[in-house]
Design a protein around this motif. Structure first.
Motif, PDB file in Angstrom:
ATOM      1  N   LYS A  92      37.014  41.658  49.522  1.00 20.25           N
ATOM      2  CA  LYS A  92      37.116  42.888  50.303  1.00 20.25           C
ATOM      3  C   LYS A  92      38.228  43.817  49.813  1.00 20.25           C
ATOM      4  O   LYS A  92      38.331  44.950  50.287  1.00 20.25           O
ATOM      5  CB  LYS A  92      37.361  42.554  51.785  1.00 20.25           C
ATOM      6  CG  LYS A  92      36.155  41.925  52.475  1.00 20.25           C
ATOM      7  CD  LYS A  92      36.444  41.686  53.945  1.00 20.25           C
ATOM      8  CE  LYS A  92      35.228  41.128  54.672  1.00 20.25           C
ATOM      9  NZ  LYS A  92      35.499  40.898  56.113  1.00 20.25           N
ATOM     10  N   HIS A  93      39.022  43.368  48.878  1.00 18.95           N
ATOM     11  CA  HIS A  93      40.130  44.189  48.379  1.00 18.95           C
ATOM     12  C   HIS A  93      39.582  45.418  47.655  1.00 18.95           C
ATOM     13  O   HIS A  93      38.619  45.319  46.886  1.00 18.95           O
ATOM     14  CB  HIS A  93      41.006  43.370  47.432  1.00 18.95           C
ATOM     15  CG  HIS A  93      42.334  43.983  47.168  1.00 18.95           C
ATOM     16  ND1 HIS A  93      42.528  44.970  46.212  1.00 18.95           N
ATOM     17  CD2 HIS A  93      43.569  43.773  47.729  1.00 18.95           C
ATOM     18  CE1 HIS A  93      43.800  45.315  46.194  1.00 18.95           C
ATOM     19  NE2 HIS A  93      44.451  44.620  47.093  1.00 18.95           N
ATOM     20  N   PRO A  94      40.163  46.595  47.882  1.00 24.22           N
ATOM     21  CA  PRO A  94      39.613  47.819  47.268  1.00 24.22           C
ATOM     22  C   PRO A  94      39.642  47.812  45.742  1.00 24.22           C
ATOM     23  O   PRO A  94      38.836  48.505  45.113  1.00 24.22           O
ATOM     24  CB  PRO A  94      40.505  48.940  47.839  1.00 24.22           C
ATOM     25  CG  PRO A  94      41.742  48.246  48.340  1.00 24.22           C
ATOM     26  CD  PRO A  94      41.305  46.895  48.769  1.00 24.22           C
ATOM     27  N   ASP A  95      40.541  47.041  45.119  1.00 23.86           N
ATOM     28  CA  ASP A  95      40.616  47.017  43.655  1.00 23.86           C
ATOM     29  C   ASP A  95      39.619  46.044  43.028  1.00 23.86           C
ATOM     30  O   ASP A  95      39.395  46.098  41.815  1.00 23.86           O
ATOM     31  CB  ASP A  95      42.028  46.633  43.194  1.00 23.86           C
ATOM     32  CG  ASP A  95      43.043  47.711  43.520  1.00 23.86           C
ATOM     33  OD1 ASP A  95      42.627  48.859  43.759  1.00 23.86           O
ATOM     34  OD2 ASP A  95      44.258  47.399  43.538  1.00 23.86           O
ATOM     35  N   PHE A  96      39.043  45.145  43.836  1.00 19.64           N
ATOM     36  CA  PHE A  96      38.187  44.111  43.245  1.00 19.64           C
ATOM     37  C   PHE A  96      36.918  44.701  42.642  1.00 19.64           C
ATOM     38  O   PHE A  96      36.526  44.331  41.527  1.00 19.64           O
ATOM     39  CB  PHE A  96      37.815  43.069  44.312  1.00 19.64           C
ATOM     40  CG  PHE A  96      36.832  42.047  43.806  1.00 19.64           C
ATOM     41  CD1 PHE A  96      37.252  41.018  42.979  1.00 19.64           C
ATOM     42  CD2 PHE A  96      35.482  42.127  44.145  1.00 19.64           C
ATOM     43  CE1 PHE A  96      36.348  40.072  42.502  1.00 19.64           C
ATOM     44  CE2 PHE A  96      34.581  41.200  43.670  1.00 19.64           C
ATOM     45  CZ  PHE A  96      35.014  40.162  42.850  1.00 19.64           C
ATOM     46  N   LEU A  97      36.283  45.612  43.352  1.00 24.21           N
ATOM     47  CA  LEU A  97      35.032  46.186  42.852  1.00 24.21           C
ATOM     48  C   LEU A  97      35.267  46.934  41.540  1.00 24.21           C
ATOM     49  O   LEU A  97      34.473  46.823  40.598  1.00 24.21           O
ATOM     50  CB  LEU A  97      34.421  47.124  43.898  1.00 24.21           C
ATOM     51  CG  LEU A  97      33.052  47.720  43.558  1.00 24.21           C
ATOM     52  CD1 LEU A  97      32.029  46.611  43.342  1.00 24.21           C
ATOM     53  CD2 LEU A  97      32.586  48.665  44.662  1.00 24.21           C
ATOM     54  N   ALA A  98      36.399  47.675  41.468  1.00 22.68           N
ATOM     55  CA  ALA A  98      36.717  48.390  40.229  1.00 22.68           C
ATOM     56  C   ALA A  98      36.959  47.408  39.090  1.00 22.68           C
ATOM     57  O   ALA A  98      36.464  47.596  37.971  1.00 22.68           O
ATOM     58  CB  ALA A  98      37.935  49.279  40.436  1.00 22.68           C
TER      59      ALA A  98
END
Length: 303
Positions: free
Chosen positions: A73-79
């Motif tokens: 769920k961390h915002p940087d993971f998808l990037a």
């Protein structure tokens, strides 16, 4: 009597085999101990750490898979996840074929083969960090970058290069290819040298040119090797960290951050070791799957 002698002979053979096994295990024992201490123990500790909350490295409370959910769920993971596959795409589009082309060209060269082999392998001798710093100066934005100085001589305005989100990953892959293409090309050259010389002789008699030799002799001859190196390259690119870390620090705006770079940020920027361990375990599972695929391809090739 004959049966008793046969039993004694078999017993001596078994005893000899056991002694050889014991000697082999004694020779391997220091390596096994070091491997267990430096690889398996940290791996198991990372799995345990990923299931707890921690203050520094001191475990506090068991939370199960909560750290894994927080990572996802961390915002940087998808990037980081999408960038890692972008790295793989560009490394296959750029870095997979260049070593093969270099190997074919050098193999078909008549003179100065040793000189070209040393020339393409030379970047591998340089330390990785020194290579990244050198290319960082080369692609530096503004009028102080080496590339911009060269382009300025022919009237082209300075470009931003690594601070342009569209060009960051391809440029990093070009740097990685420059660094590692030579060693891979040497592996391909070794594979080409194992091709039956009679095939070249038959092709020469039939009047085949260089393109025909490449298409019908060289490429089929190194196809199995290329499959193996493909998997190894994907495994290697999955672990990219110091190129984006040193050159762009994952920027601009997370455009070049990788999964291993995100692990580094969790551990050494945020000091959130459980989340770093959780993401490391997830990466380890992916690499185990890719390694299993590599061994399967290797086994089928040997069979």
């Amino acid at each position: 009597m004959a049966g008793r002698n046969k039993y004694r002979a078999n017993n001596k053979t078994v005893t000899g085999i056991k002694r050889k096994d014991a000697v082999g295990w004694l020779i391997m024992l220091p390596t096994i101990i070091l491997f267990a201490f430096f690889v398996w123990e940290p791996l198991l500790e990372s799995i345990r750490l990923s299931l707890y909350t921690a203050k520094g490295i001191r475990l506090e409370r068991f939370v199960g898979f909560e750290n894994y959910i927080r990572v996802l769920k961390h915002p940087d993971f998808l990037a980081a996840f999408s960038n890692t596959f972008t790295y793989i795409f560009w490394s296959l589009a750029i870095g997979f074929f260049i070593p093969m082309i270099l190997a074919v060209l050098i193999t078909e060269t008549t003179h100065f083969k040793s000189f070209f082999r040393v020339g393409i392998y030379f970047p591998n001798i340089m330390p990785g960090l020194a290579t990244v710093l050198m290319w960082g100066f080369f692609f530096r934005p503004g009028s102080t970058g080496v590339l911009n100085i060269i382009l300025g001589k022919i009237g082209i305005e300075p470009q931003v290069w690594l601070t342009n989100a569209k060009w960051t990953i391809p440029l990093i892959v070009i740097i990685m290819t420059w660094k590692g293409a030579g060693s891979t090309a040497l592996i391909y050259m070794a594979g080409i040298s194992n091709i039956n010389p009679e095939l070249y002789e038959a092709a020469t008699i039939d009047g085949a040119g260089i393109l025909s030799r490449i298409r019908y002799i060289i490429l089929p001859g190194i196809f199995s090797l290329a499959k193996t190196l493909l998997i190894l390259q994907i495994i290697s690119v999955f672990q990219i960290i110091y190129e984006p870390l040193v050159m762009t620090n994952g920027g601009p705006n997370n455009a070049s951050i990788s999964i291993m770079h995100l692990v580094y940020n969790y551990a050494f920027r945020d000091f959130n070791y459980p989340m770093a361990a959780a993401l490391s375990v997830m990466m380890g599972i992916v690499l185990i799957i890719l390694s299993g695929l590599y061994f399967k391809i290797t086994a089928s090739k040997e069979a």
